[in-house]
Scaffold this motif. Structure first.
Motif, PDB file in Angstrom:
ATOM      1  N   ASN A   1       0.743  -1.497  -0.095  1.00 57.16           N
ATOM      2  CA  ASN A   1      -0.314   0.136  -0.360  1.00 57.16           C
ATOM      3  C   ASN A   1       0.851   1.672   0.254  1.00 57.16           C
ATOM      4  O   ASN A   1       0.035   1.999   0.115  1.00 57.16           O
ATOM      5  CB  ASN A   1      -1.080  -0.443   1.202  1.00 57.16           C
ATOM      6  N   TRP A   2       2.247   1.257  -0.225  1.00 61.68           N
ATOM      7  CA  TRP A   2       3.030   2.410  -0.247  1.00 61.68           C
ATOM      8  C   TRP A   2       3.165   2.846  -1.514  1.00 61.68           C
ATOM      9  O   TRP A   2       2.643   2.444  -2.394  1.00 61.68           O
ATOM     10  CB  TRP A   2       4.280   1.985   0.061  1.00 61.68           C
ATOM     11  N   SER A   3       3.375   4.098  -2.204  1.00 61.81           N
ATOM     12  CA  SER A   3       3.593   4.994  -3.035  1.00 61.81           C
ATOM     13  C   SER A   3       4.709   5.541  -2.956  1.00 61.81           C
ATOM     14  O   SER A   3       4.423   6.673  -3.461  1.00 61.81           O
ATOM     15  CB  SER A   3       2.076   6.145  -2.861  1.00 61.81           C
ATOM     16  N   SER A   4       5.263   5.438  -2.405  1.00 55.53           N
ATOM     17  CA  SER A   4       7.241   5.695  -2.484  1.00 55.53           C
ATOM     18  C   SER A   4       7.491   4.687  -3.401  1.00 55.53           C
ATOM     19  O   SER A   4       7.083   4.038  -4.097  1.00 55.53           O
ATOM     20  CB  SER A   4       7.483   4.628  -1.290  1.00 55.53           C
ATOM     21  N   ARG A   5       8.102   6.322  -4.012  1.00 57.83           N
ATOM     22  CA  ARG A   5       9.506   6.038  -5.449  1.00 57.83           C
ATOM     23  C   ARG A   5       9.904   4.527  -4.640  1.00 57.83           C
ATOM     24  O   ARG A   5      10.470   4.146  -4.419  1.00 57.83           O
ATOM     25  CB  ARG A   5       9.904   6.999  -5.650  1.00 57.83           C
ATOM     26  N   GLY A   6      10.247   3.800  -6.025  1.00 60.64           N
ATOM     27  CA  GLY A   6      10.184   2.297  -6.339  1.00 60.64           C
ATOM     28  C   GLY A   6       9.253   1.123  -5.886  1.00 60.64           C
ATOM     29  O   GLY A   6       9.904  -0.187  -5.938  1.00 60.64           O
ATOM     30  N   THR A   7       8.036   1.561  -5.568  1.00 55.75           N
ATOM     31  CA  THR A   7       7.416  -0.271  -4.626  1.00 55.75           C
ATOM     32  C   THR A   7       6.844  -0.230  -5.529  1.00 55.75           C
ATOM     33  O   THR A   7       6.749  -1.767  -5.611  1.00 55.75           O
ATOM     34  CB  THR A   7       6.064   1.496  -3.817  1.00 55.75           C
ATOM     35  N   THR A   8       6.576   0.220  -7.051  1.00 51.04           N
ATOM     36  CA  THR A   8       5.949  -0.310  -8.227  1.00 51.04           C
ATOM     37  C   THR A   8       6.916  -1.405  -8.506  1.00 51.04           C
ATOM     38  O   THR A   8       7.205  -2.661  -8.953  1.00 51.04           O
ATOM     39  CB  THR A   8       5.061   0.487  -9.162  1.00 51.04           C
ATOM     40  N   GLU A   9       8.340  -1.159  -9.051  1.00 48.80           N
ATOM     41  CA  GLU A   9       9.563  -1.732  -9.326  1.00 48.80           C
ATOM     42  C   GLU A   9       9.668  -3.114  -8.092  1.00 48.80           C
ATOM     43  O   GLU A   9       9.867  -4.042  -9.095  1.00 48.80           O
ATOM     44  CB  GLU A   9      10.414  -0.992  -9.747  1.00 48.80           C
ATOM     45  N   LEU A  10       9.746  -2.723  -7.489  1.00 47.43           N
ATOM     46  CA  LEU A  10      10.115  -3.710  -6.090  1.00 47.43           C
ATOM     47  C   LEU A  10       8.390  -5.238  -6.278  1.00 47.43           C
ATOM     48  O   LEU A  10       9.206  -6.183  -6.445  1.00 47.43           O
ATOM     49  CB  LEU A  10      10.168  -2.982  -4.707  1.00 47.43           C
ATOM     50  N   LEU A  11       7.694  -4.389  -6.340  1.00 51.03           N
ATOM     51  CA  LEU A  11       6.654  -5.484  -6.023  1.00 51.03           C
ATOM     52  C   LEU A  11       6.929  -6.625  -7.375  1.00 51.03           C
ATOM     53  O   LEU A  11       6.377  -7.606  -8.082  1.00 51.03           O
ATOM     54  CB  LEU A  11       5.097  -4.943  -6.467  1.00 51.03           C
ATOM     55  N   HIS A  12       7.436  -5.296  -8.824  1.00 53.19           N
ATOM     56  CA  HIS A  12       7.022  -6.375 -10.099  1.00 53.19           C
ATOM     57  C   HIS A  12       8.330  -6.962 -10.109  1.00 53.19           C
ATOM     58  O   HIS A  12       8.248  -8.233 -10.705  1.00 53.19           O
ATOM     59  CB  HIS A  12       7.228  -5.390 -11.597  1.00 53.19           C
ATOM     60  N   ARG A  13       8.969  -6.979  -9.500  1.00 55.91           N
ATOM     61  CA  ARG A  13      10.332  -7.757  -9.252  1.00 55.91           C
ATOM     62  C   ARG A  13      10.253  -8.923  -8.007  1.00 55.91           C
ATOM     63  O   ARG A  13      10.778 -10.366  -8.445  1.00 55.91           O
ATOM     64  CB  ARG A  13      11.515  -7.095  -8.266  1.00 55.91           C
ATOM     65  N   LEU A  14       9.159  -8.441  -7.747  1.00 56.56           N
ATOM     66  CA  LEU A  14       8.490  -9.618  -6.729  1.00 56.56           C
ATOM     67  C   LEU A  14       7.934 -11.081  -7.555  1.00 56.56           C
ATOM     68  O   LEU A  14       7.934 -11.968  -6.657  1.00 56.56           O
ATOM     69  CB  LEU A  14       8.353  -8.975  -5.238  1.00 56.56           C
ATOM     70  N   SER A  15       7.147 -10.156  -8.235  1.00 58.53           N
ATOM     71  CA  SER A  15       5.614 -10.848  -9.091  1.00 58.53           C
ATOM     72  C   SER A  15       7.019 -12.395  -9.817  1.00 58.53           C
ATOM     73  O   SER A  15       6.311 -13.191 -10.891  1.00 58.53           O
ATOM     74  CB  SER A  15       5.414  -9.446  -9.851  1.00 58.53           C
ATOM     75  N   GLN A  16       8.018 -11.628 -10.018  1.00 57.96           N
ATOM     76  CA  GLN A  16       9.073 -13.110 -10.696  1.00 57.96           C
ATOM     77  C   GLN A  16       9.616 -13.614 -10.142  1.00 57.96           C
ATOM     78  O   GLN A  16      10.285 -15.084  -9.560  1.00 57.96           O
ATOM     79  CB  GLN A  16      10.226 -12.366 -11.542  1.00 57.96           C
ATOM     80  N   ASP A  17       9.000 -14.071  -8.368  1.00 55.68           N
ATOM     81  CA  ASP A  17       9.782 -15.186  -7.169  1.00 55.68           C
ATOM     82  C   ASP A  17       8.890 -16.631  -8.448  1.00 55.68           C
ATOM     83  O   ASP A  17       8.569 -16.401  -8.174  1.00 55.68           O
ATOM     84  CB  ASP A  17       9.164 -14.490  -6.275  1.00 55.68           C
ATOM     85  N   PRO A  18      10.319 -17.132  -7.695  1.00 58.51           N
ATOM     86  CA  PRO A  18      10.704 -18.316  -8.187  1.00 58.51           C
ATOM     87  C   PRO A  18       9.196 -19.141  -6.888  1.00 58.51           C
ATOM     88  O   PRO A  18       9.343 -20.493  -7.425  1.00 58.51           O
ATOM     89  CB  PRO A  18      11.633 -19.217  -7.829  1.00 58.51           C
ATOM     90  N   ASP A  19       8.771 -18.381  -5.986  1.00 61.51           N
ATOM     91  CA  ASP A  19       8.204 -19.616  -4.488  1.00 61.51           C
ATOM     92  C   ASP A  19       6.931 -18.630  -5.338  1.00 61.51           C
ATOM     93  O   ASP A  19       5.839 -17.933  -5.043  1.00 61.51           O
ATOM     94  CB  ASP A  19       8.526 -18.595  -3.026  1.00 61.51           C
ATOM     95  N   ALA A  20       5.636 -20.057  -4.977  1.00 66.19           N
ATOM     96  CA  ALA A  20       4.548 -19.543  -4.997  1.00 66.19           C
ATOM     97  C   ALA A  20       3.396 -19.225  -4.105  1.00 66.19           C
ATOM     98  O   ALA A  20       2.789 -18.266  -4.210  1.00 66.19           O
ATOM     99  CB  ALA A  20       4.104 -20.856  -5.560  1.00 66.19           C
ATOM    100  N   THR A  21       3.997 -19.138  -3.155  1.00 61.25           N
ATOM    101  CA  THR A  21       3.096 -18.335  -1.754  1.00 61.25           C
ATOM    102  C   THR A  21       3.480 -17.051  -2.163  1.00 61.25           C
ATOM    103  O   THR A  21       3.145 -15.456  -1.857  1.00 61.25           O
ATOM    104  CB  THR A  21       3.791 -18.367   0.039  1.00 61.25           C
ATOM    105  N   VAL A  22       4.943 -16.701  -2.840  1.00 64.10           N
ATOM    106  CA  VAL A  22       5.730 -15.465  -2.985  1.00 64.10           C
ATOM    107  C   VAL A  22       4.471 -14.516  -4.038  1.00 64.10           C
ATOM    108  O   VAL A  22       4.158 -12.549  -3.966  1.00 64.10           O
ATOM    109  CB  VAL A  22       6.884 -14.979  -2.963  1.00 64.10           C
ATOM    110  N   LEU A  23       4.511 -14.656  -4.557  1.00 68.88           N
ATOM    111  CA  LEU A  23       3.154 -14.418  -6.649  1.00 68.88           C
ATOM    112  C   LEU A  23       1.990 -14.673  -5.821  1.00 68.88           C
ATOM    113  O   LEU A  23       1.654 -13.143  -6.947  1.00 68.88           O
ATOM    114  CB  LEU A  23       3.542 -15.979  -7.624  1.00 68.88           C
ATOM    115  N   GLU A  24       1.339 -15.196  -5.148  1.00 66.04           N
ATOM    116  CA  GLU A  24       0.632 -15.149  -4.859  1.00 66.04           C
ATOM    117  C   GLU A  24       0.213 -14.008  -3.978  1.00 66.04           C
ATOM    118  O   GLU A  24      -1.121 -13.368  -4.174  1.00 66.04           O
ATOM    119  CB  GLU A  24      -0.406 -16.421  -3.638  1.00 66.04           C
TER     120      GLU A  24
END
Length: 63
Positions: free
Chosen positions: A31-54
């Motif tokens: 829920n953060w609006s800080s610069r870099g949050t969107t990029e960090l979440l995009h990076r985490l959307s590539q995570d190999p662990d299914a629970t992180v992706l979920e």
């Protein structure tokens, strides 16, 4: 309500070996609006662990 936080200080946790930490990172910044949050979440959307992706998918805003 959107919040701001220290994304630059937490981003290194995206490489943490424990998927529980990476998942908690998603929940912490989703829920953060800080610069870099969107990029960090995009990076985490590539995570190999299914629970992180979920966690990333559930944090995505409804369209």
């Amino acid at each position: 309500m959107r919040r701001r936080g220290p994304v630059d200080q937490l981003a290194h946790l995206a490489d943490h070996p424990d998927p529980k930490v990476r998942r908690a990172l998603v929940w912490a910044v989703e829920n953060w609006s800080s610069r870099g949050t969107t990029e960090l979440l995009h990076r985490l959307s590539q995570d190999p662990d299914a629970t992180v992706l979920e966690a990333v998918e559930s944090s995505a805003p409804e369209t």
